[in-house]
Design a protein around this motif. Structure first.
Motif, PDB file in Angstrom:
ATOM      1  N   ALA A  74       1.004  -1.127  -0.110  1.00 34.98           N
ATOM      2  CA  ALA A  74       0.019   0.016   0.014  1.00 34.98           C
ATOM      3  C   ALA A  74       0.792   1.285  -0.018  1.00 34.98           C
ATOM      4  CB  ALA A  74      -0.948  -0.075   1.236  1.00 34.98           C
ATOM      5  N   ALA A  75       2.193   1.216   0.695  1.00 42.73           N
ATOM      6  CA  ALA A  75       2.773   2.516   0.979  1.00 42.73           C
ATOM      7  C   ALA A  75       3.396   2.448  -0.565  1.00 42.73           C
ATOM      8  CB  ALA A  75       3.886   2.041   1.911  1.00 42.73           C
ATOM      9  N   ARG A  76       3.914   1.471  -1.215  1.00 41.62           N
ATOM     10  CA  ARG A  76       4.500   1.373  -2.449  1.00 41.62           C
ATOM     11  C   ARG A  76       3.650   2.257  -3.518  1.00 41.62           C
ATOM     12  NH1 ARG A  76       4.393  -0.066  -7.197  1.00 41.62           N
ATOM     13  NH2 ARG A  76       2.862  -1.468  -6.521  1.00 41.62           N
ATOM     14  N   ILE A  77       2.467   1.750  -3.557  1.00 42.71           N
ATOM     15  CA  ILE A  77       1.445   2.331  -4.526  1.00 42.71           C
ATOM     16  C   ILE A  77       1.302   3.764  -4.261  1.00 42.71           C
ATOM     17  CG2 ILE A  77      -0.851   2.429  -5.405  1.00 42.71           C
ATOM     18  CD1 ILE A  77      -0.642  -0.704  -4.530  1.00 42.71           C
ATOM     19  N   ASP A  78       1.117   4.081  -3.049  1.00 45.06           N
ATOM     20  CA  ASP A  78       0.911   5.597  -2.676  1.00 45.06           C
ATOM     21  C   ASP A  78       2.363   6.638  -3.107  1.00 45.06           C
ATOM     22  OD1 ASP A  78      -1.593   5.002  -1.909  1.00 45.06           O
ATOM     23  OD2 ASP A  78      -0.913   5.310   0.412  1.00 45.06           O
ATOM     24  N   LEU A  79       3.512   5.825  -2.776  1.00 45.97           N
ATOM     25  CA  LEU A  79       4.478   6.763  -3.017  1.00 45.97           C
ATOM     26  C   LEU A  79       4.801   6.628  -4.544  1.00 45.97           C
ATOM     27  CD1 LEU A  79       6.683   4.870  -0.390  1.00 45.97           C
ATOM     28  CD2 LEU A  79       6.456   7.226  -0.489  1.00 45.97           C
ATOM     29  N   ASP A  80       4.468   5.586  -5.071  1.00 43.95           N
ATOM     30  CA  ASP A  80       4.694   5.666  -6.799  1.00 43.95           C
ATOM     31  C   ASP A  80       3.762   6.709  -7.298  1.00 43.95           C
ATOM     32  OD1 ASP A  80       5.430   4.560  -9.284  1.00 43.95           O
ATOM     33  OD2 ASP A  80       3.312   3.813  -9.642  1.00 43.95           O
ATOM     34  N   ALA A  81       2.666   6.759  -6.835  1.00 42.46           N
ATOM     35  CA  ALA A  81       1.732   7.943  -7.358  1.00 42.46           C
ATOM     36  C   ALA A  81       2.149   9.209  -7.255  1.00 42.46           C
ATOM     37  CB  ALA A  81       0.285   7.738  -6.565  1.00 42.46           C
ATOM     38  N   HIS A  82       2.576   9.486  -6.120  1.00 43.42           N
ATOM     39  CA  HIS A  82       3.364  10.918  -5.663  1.00 43.42           C
ATOM     40  C   HIS A  82       4.286  11.154  -6.623  1.00 43.42           C
ATOM     41  CE1 HIS A  82       0.439  12.038  -2.653  1.00 43.42           C
ATOM     42  NE2 HIS A  82       0.863  11.106  -1.859  1.00 43.42           N
ATOM     43  N   LEU A  83       5.353  10.164  -6.740  1.00 43.54           N
ATOM     44  CA  LEU A  83       6.719  10.269  -7.676  1.00 43.54           C
ATOM     45  C   LEU A  83       6.206  10.730  -9.173  1.00 43.54           C
ATOM     46  CD1 LEU A  83       8.862   7.583  -5.784  1.00 43.54           C
ATOM     47  CD2 LEU A  83       9.249  10.251  -5.756  1.00 43.54           C
ATOM     48  N   THR A  84       5.205   9.810  -9.289  1.00 50.41           N
ATOM     49  CA  THR A  84       4.753   9.962 -10.775  1.00 50.41           C
ATOM     50  C   THR A  84       4.155  11.518 -11.141  1.00 50.41           C
ATOM     51  OG1 THR A  84       4.268   7.546 -10.866  1.00 50.41           O
ATOM     52  CG2 THR A  84       3.121   9.059 -12.583  1.00 50.41           C
ATOM     53  N   THR A  85       3.305  11.863 -10.113  1.00 54.51           N
ATOM     54  CA  THR A  85       2.866  13.206 -10.235  1.00 54.51           C
ATOM     55  C   THR A  85       3.928  14.209 -10.501  1.00 54.51           C
ATOM     56  OG1 THR A  85       0.726  12.631  -9.000  1.00 54.51           O
ATOM     57  CG2 THR A  85       1.388  14.934  -9.020  1.00 54.51           C
ATOM     58  N   TRP A  86       4.726  14.093  -9.556  1.00 53.15           N
ATOM     59  CA  TRP A  86       6.311  14.918  -9.564  1.00 53.15           C
ATOM     60  C   TRP A  86       6.821  14.970 -10.783  1.00 53.15           C
ATOM     61  CZ3 TRP A  86      10.244  14.697  -5.021  1.00 53.15           C
ATOM     62  CH2 TRP A  86      10.941  15.754  -5.053  1.00 53.15           C
ATOM     63  N   ILE A  87       7.043  13.771 -11.598  1.00 55.71           N
ATOM     64  CA  ILE A  87       7.555  13.539 -12.924  1.00 55.71           C
ATOM     65  C   ILE A  87       6.719  14.196 -13.704  1.00 55.71           C
ATOM     66  CG2 ILE A  87       8.067  11.823 -14.712  1.00 55.71           C
ATOM     67  CD1 ILE A  87       8.967   9.889 -12.488  1.00 55.71           C
ATOM     68  N   SER A  88       5.364  14.060 -13.743  1.00 50.49           N
ATOM     69  CA  SER A  88       4.626  14.768 -14.732  1.00 50.49           C
ATOM     70  C   SER A  88       4.517  16.261 -14.680  1.00 50.49           C
ATOM     71  CB  SER A  88       2.941  14.205 -14.300  1.00 50.49           C
ATOM     72  OG  SER A  88       2.582  14.887 -13.211  1.00 50.49           O
ATOM     73  N   LEU A  89       4.957  16.948 -13.504  1.00 54.65           N
ATOM     74  CA  LEU A  89       5.023  18.251 -13.398  1.00 54.65           C
ATOM     75  C   LEU A  89       6.382  18.645 -14.121  1.00 54.65           C
ATOM     76  CD1 LEU A  89       4.276  18.900  -9.822  1.00 54.65           C
ATOM     77  CD2 LEU A  89       2.913  19.489 -11.765  1.00 54.65           C
ATOM     78  N   LEU A  90       7.484  17.695 -14.054  1.00 55.37           N
ATOM     79  CA  LEU A  90       8.745  18.020 -14.827  1.00 55.37           C
ATOM     80  C   LEU A  90       8.227  17.987 -16.154  1.00 55.37           C
ATOM     81  CD1 LEU A  90      11.567  16.435 -13.112  1.00 55.37           C
ATOM     82  CD2 LEU A  90      11.411  18.941 -13.868  1.00 55.37           C
ATOM     83  N   ALA A  91       7.565  17.095 -16.953  1.00 58.65           N
ATOM     84  CA  ALA A  91       6.977  16.697 -18.119  1.00 58.65           C
ATOM     85  C   ALA A  91       6.509  17.997 -18.523  1.00 58.65           C
ATOM     86  CB  ALA A  91       6.502  15.378 -18.107  1.00 58.65           C
ATOM     87  N   GLY A  92       5.623  18.557 -17.934  1.00 59.85           N
ATOM     88  CA  GLY A  92       4.909  19.613 -18.282  1.00 59.85           C
ATOM     89  C   GLY A  92       5.762  20.901 -18.606  1.00 59.85           C
ATOM     90  N   VAL A  93       6.786  21.101 -17.753  1.00 62.76           N
ATOM     91  CA  VAL A  93       7.868  22.189 -18.112  1.00 62.76           C
ATOM     92  C   VAL A  93       8.469  21.745 -19.579  1.00 62.76           C
ATOM     93  CG1 VAL A  93      10.091  22.921 -17.358  1.00 62.76           C
ATOM     94  CG2 VAL A  93       8.519  22.550 -15.656  1.00 62.76           C
ATOM     95  N   LEU A  94       8.906  20.647 -19.868  1.00 63.04           N
ATOM     96  CA  LEU A  94       9.543  20.176 -21.052  1.00 63.04           C
ATOM     97  C   LEU A  94       8.455  20.221 -22.397  1.00 63.04           C
ATOM     98  CD1 LEU A  94      11.470  17.179 -19.990  1.00 63.04           C
ATOM     99  CD2 LEU A  94      12.316  19.487 -20.048  1.00 63.04           C
ATOM    100  N   LYS A  95       7.256  20.147 -22.171  1.00 65.07           N
ATOM    101  CA  LYS A  95       6.388  20.316 -22.950  1.00 65.07           C
ATOM    102  C   LYS A  95       6.074  21.843 -23.316  1.00 65.07           C
ATOM    103  CE  LYS A  95       3.684  16.132 -21.903  1.00 65.07           C
ATOM    104  NZ  LYS A  95       2.431  15.569 -21.471  1.00 65.07           N
ATOM    105  N   ARG A  96       5.997  22.557 -22.221  1.00 62.57           N
ATOM    106  CA  ARG A  96       6.090  24.277 -22.470  1.00 62.57           C
ATOM    107  C   ARG A  96       7.116  24.506 -23.324  1.00 62.57           C
ATOM    108  NH1 ARG A  96       3.636  23.724 -17.369  1.00 62.57           N
ATOM    109  NH2 ARG A  96       5.402  24.252 -16.560  1.00 62.57           N
TER     110      ARG A  96
END
Length: 207
Positions: free
Chosen positions: A129-151
């Motif tokens: 359960a902890a792994r799933i939650d941590l992965d979700a937050h880290l994936t969101t963080w990566i998506s924010l970085l990806a958003g920078v690169l898309k802009r």
């Protein structure tokens, strides 16, 4: 005017929410210092000034508490990163973001690592359960970085054939590795190297 049942319910609910928040905040602080595994429920109740009965009123077990700590840390980091990364659309902006990371690591002389990464290293192989939650937050963080690169692609700073998702994942991998090495060495040097390499990987796709 006498207090009504609804007034009393709201007051008790607010008191319960405050107690829960105090328990989670105390657990967060203790786990940052000792690690999640070494932090016991007795430690948490003592630090939060609560009884075991109060604790179990809010959490059935330590795993549930861990999920609450992950949510606290994850929301804190994502809120911070949304405010910063959400405005970046250039190499100079990314450089400033990297410098801020290095400054935080330097101020701690490499200690403590990443709030999410340290929990992932400790818990992912033993608490699904902890792994799933941590992965979700880290994936969101990566998506924010990806958003920078898309802009940056949209404004012509980054080449059209660059893959923002891949580059963002590589940057996050470098940063998390930098946290681990800086923590072990008690030296921000490894983080500086990791950030420079991460930025070099993005600059290779400059237009």
């Amino acid at each position: 005017m006498p207090e009504t049942t609804n007034d009393l319910d709201r007051r008790l609910t607010a008191r319960g929410a405050a107690t829960r928040a105090r328990i989670v905040a105390s657990a967060d602080e203790l786990m940052a210092l000792r690690g999640a595994t070494a932090t016991t429920l007795d430690d948490v109740t003592a630090a939060s000034g609560t009884s075991k009965s109060q604790f179990y009123r809010h959490f059935p077990d330590k795993s549930a508490l861990l999920q609450a700590v992950i949510a606290l840390r994850g929301n804190r980091i994502i809120e911070r990163e949304e405010q910063v990364l959400g405005r970046i659309d250039s190499f100079s902006g990314l450089d400033r973001w990297c410098r801020a990371i290095l400054q935080r690591v330097t101020a701690r002389r490499g200690a403590m690592g990443c709030e999410l990464g340290s929990l992932s290293t400790e818990l992912s192989d033993q608490d699904e359960a902890a792994r799933i939650d941590l992965d979700a937050h880290l994936t969101t963080w990566i998506s924010l970085l990806a958003g920078v690169l898309k802009r940056m692609q949209a404004n012509g700073t980054l080449a059209e054939d660059a893959d923002p998702g891949t580059l963002a994942t590589g940057m996050m991998a470098a940063i998390q590795g930098g946290y681990v090495l800086a923590q072990a060495a008690r030296d921000p040097g490894p983080m500086q190297v990791a950030l420079e390499l991460a930025m070099d990987s993005v600059r290779a796709h400059a237009k």
